[in-house]
Design an enzyme around this catalytic site. Structure first.
Site, PDB file in Angstrom:
ATOM      1  N   HIS A   1       0.840  -1.203   0.000  1.00  0.00           N
ATOM      2  CA  HIS A   1       0.000   0.000   0.000  1.00  0.00           C
ATOM      3  C   HIS A   1       0.870   1.245   0.000  1.00  0.00           C
ATOM      4  O   HIS A   1       2.086   1.159   0.106  1.00  0.00           O
ATOM      5  CB  HIS A   1      -1.017  -0.002   1.138  1.00  0.00           C
ATOM      6  CG  HIS A   1      -0.426   0.092   2.514  1.00  0.00           C
ATOM      7  ND1 HIS A   1       0.352  -0.894   3.073  1.00  0.00           N
ATOM      8  CD2 HIS A   1      -0.515   1.063   3.466  1.00  0.00           C
ATOM      9  CE1 HIS A   1       0.702  -0.538   4.292  1.00  0.00           C
ATOM     10  NE2 HIS A   1       0.208   0.649   4.557  1.00  0.00           N
TER      11      HIS A   1
ATOM     12  N   HIS B   1       1.457   3.899   1.944  1.00  0.00           N
ATOM     13  CA  HIS B   1       2.036   4.645   3.072  1.00  0.00           C
ATOM     14  C   HIS B   1       3.565   4.717   2.965  1.00  0.00           C
ATOM     15  O   HIS B   1       4.214   3.780   2.492  1.00  0.00           O
ATOM     16  CB  HIS B   1       1.623   4.024   4.400  1.00  0.00           C
ATOM     17  CG  HIS B   1       0.198   4.336   4.753  1.00  0.00           C
ATOM     18  ND1 HIS B   1      -0.540   3.550   5.618  1.00  0.00           N
ATOM     19  CD2 HIS B   1      -0.613   5.336   4.354  1.00  0.00           C
ATOM     20  CE1 HIS B   1      -1.756   4.079   5.735  1.00  0.00           C
ATOM     21  NE2 HIS B   1      -1.832   5.156   4.985  1.00  0.00           N
TER      22      HIS B   1
ATOM     23  N   HIS C   1       6.162   2.146   3.670  1.00  0.00           N
ATOM     24  CA  HIS C   1       6.109   0.943   2.818  1.00  0.00           C
ATOM     25  C   HIS C   1       6.679   1.207   1.425  1.00  0.00           C
ATOM     26  O   HIS C   1       7.165   0.293   0.781  1.00  0.00           O
ATOM     27  CB  HIS C   1       4.661   0.435   2.711  1.00  0.00           C
ATOM     28  CG  HIS C   1       4.101   0.060   4.053  1.00  0.00           C
ATOM     29  ND1 HIS C   1       3.890  -1.238   4.433  1.00  0.00           N
ATOM     30  CD2 HIS C   1       3.756   0.822   5.124  1.00  0.00           C
ATOM     31  CE1 HIS C   1       3.424  -1.265   5.688  1.00  0.00           C
ATOM     32  NE2 HIS C   1       3.336  -0.024   6.121  1.00  0.00           N
TER      33      HIS C   1
ATOM     34  N   ASP D   1      -0.156  -4.079   6.146  1.00  0.00           N
ATOM     35  CA  ASP D   1      -0.842  -3.570   7.338  1.00  0.00           C
ATOM     36  C   ASP D   1      -2.298  -4.019   7.381  1.00  0.00           C
ATOM     37  O   ASP D   1      -3.139  -3.342   7.978  1.00  0.00           O
ATOM     38  CB  ASP D   1      -0.788  -2.039   7.373  1.00  0.00           C
ATOM     39  CG  ASP D   1       0.612  -1.498   7.641  1.00  0.00           C
ATOM     40  OD1 ASP D   1       1.543  -2.310   7.857  1.00  0.00           O
ATOM     41  OD2 ASP D   1       0.774  -0.264   7.640  1.00  0.00           O
TER      42      ASP D   1
ATOM     43  N   HIS E   1       4.628  -4.890  10.561  1.00  0.00           N
ATOM     44  CA  HIS E   1       4.959  -4.209  11.819  1.00  0.00           C
ATOM     45  C   HIS E   1       5.088  -5.177  12.991  1.00  0.00           C
ATOM     46  O   HIS E   1       4.354  -6.151  13.085  1.00  0.00           O
ATOM     47  CB  HIS E   1       3.894  -3.155  12.161  1.00  0.00           C
ATOM     48  CG  HIS E   1       3.902  -1.985  11.230  1.00  0.00           C
ATOM     49  ND1 HIS E   1       4.786  -0.935  11.360  1.00  0.00           N
ATOM     50  CD2 HIS E   1       3.149  -1.701  10.151  1.00  0.00           C
ATOM     51  CE1 HIS E   1       4.566  -0.044  10.406  1.00  0.00           C
ATOM     52  NE2 HIS E   1       3.574  -0.487   9.645  1.00  0.00           N
TER      53      HIS E   1
HETATM   54 ZN    ZN Z   1       2.789   0.473   7.928  1.00  0.00          ZN
HETATM   55 FE    FE Z   2       0.229   1.559   6.613  1.00  0.00          FE
END
Ligand code: ZN
Ligand code: FE
Length: 254
Positions: free
Chosen positions: A55, A57, A60, A132, A170
């Site tokens: 994704h 973010h 990432h 995530d 994470h």
């Molecule tokens: Zn993340």
């Molecule tokens: Fe994220």
């Protein structure tokens, strides 16, 4: 078989480097930063073929452009979110397959954390890179999607084989488990899992990968149908999605 190298970076992120020994191709999942990736490639004498993004973010995709410039790799991500994936070359759709040498990953769209989130499932290796979406004993926050979307996304992952290894991005496991215990204090699998997690964290060891089997037994976001859990949050006889939404709200305020 895929060789998987796990690099802990930033505060609590993992970058995964995947290598297919048959073809000598190498990929990286969600490179937040470049240096540890470049160092690993150099020490192993591997050259980077692909970046696989889950994704948009920044923790990432942060090293997308630099790694592409330095290695000439191709960047792979979700076509529907291509405007937010820096440097994207290969645009994937839900249920596409993508190859790393002889290893094949199936792609699933899993909206919820972001609307354009995807996961990569290497079936013959029994490994899932879920970004995530699913965490050990948790799931991603709903920044863009609804609880209903995230619930549907997790249902897809729940139906994978139980031995599937869960590689999320994470290291949130310990805090997630502390929250899970408030919902299911008598869940023996959860109590045992947390003993192991606490031990590992005290030694600064990763708790990832987990397995889907462990997650089904311990992760409250996969256990919305558990009567004991429903009872502890006064949500008996509510719909699965309503219970899920409640668990997410409780976690956001934990
Ligand atoms: Zn993340
Ligand atoms: Fe994220």
């Amino acid at each position: 078989m895929l060789e998987i190298i796990q690099l802990p970076v930033l505060t609590d992120n993992y970058i995964y480097i995947l290598h297919d020994p048959d073809s000598n191709e190498t990929g990286v999942i969600d490179p937040a930063i470049s240096q540890p990736v470049l160092d690993t490639l150099k020490s192993r004498k591997w050259s980077l073929s692909y970046i696989f993004n889950t994704h948009h973010h920044s923790d990432h995709v942060g090293a997308n452009i630099e790694l592409k410039e330095r290695t000439g790799c191709q960047i792979v991500g979700f076509g529907e979110d291509s405007k937010r994936i820096p440097g994207i070359d290969k645009k994937l759709k839900h249920r596409d397959e993508i190859k790393l040498g002889s290893q094949i990953a199936k792609v699933f769209a899993t909206p919820g954390h972001t609307l354009g989130h995807i996961v990569y499932y290497f079936a013959s290796n029994h490994v899932l890179f879920c970004g995530d979406t699913l965490f050990s004993m948790g799931c991603g926050r709903l920044f863009e999607g609804t609880a209903e979307q995230m619930w549907h996304s997790l249902q897809q992952l729940k139906s994978l084989p139980k031995e599937t290894k869960i590689y999320c991005t994470h290291e949130y496991t310990q805090a997630n488990g502390q929250f899970a215990l408030t919902l299911e204090p008598d869940n023996q699998a959860l109590i045992i899992k947390m003993q192991e997690v606490n031990k590992r964290r005290s030694l600064h060891q990763p708790t990832i990968p987990s397995t889907l089997e462990q997650e089904l037994a311990t992760n409250p976001f996969l256990r919305e149908n558990s009567p004991a859990l429903q009872q502890s949050i006064n949500m008996e006889y509510q719909s699965s999605i309503a219970v899920f939404r409640k668990i997410r709200e409780l976690k956001d305020n934990f």
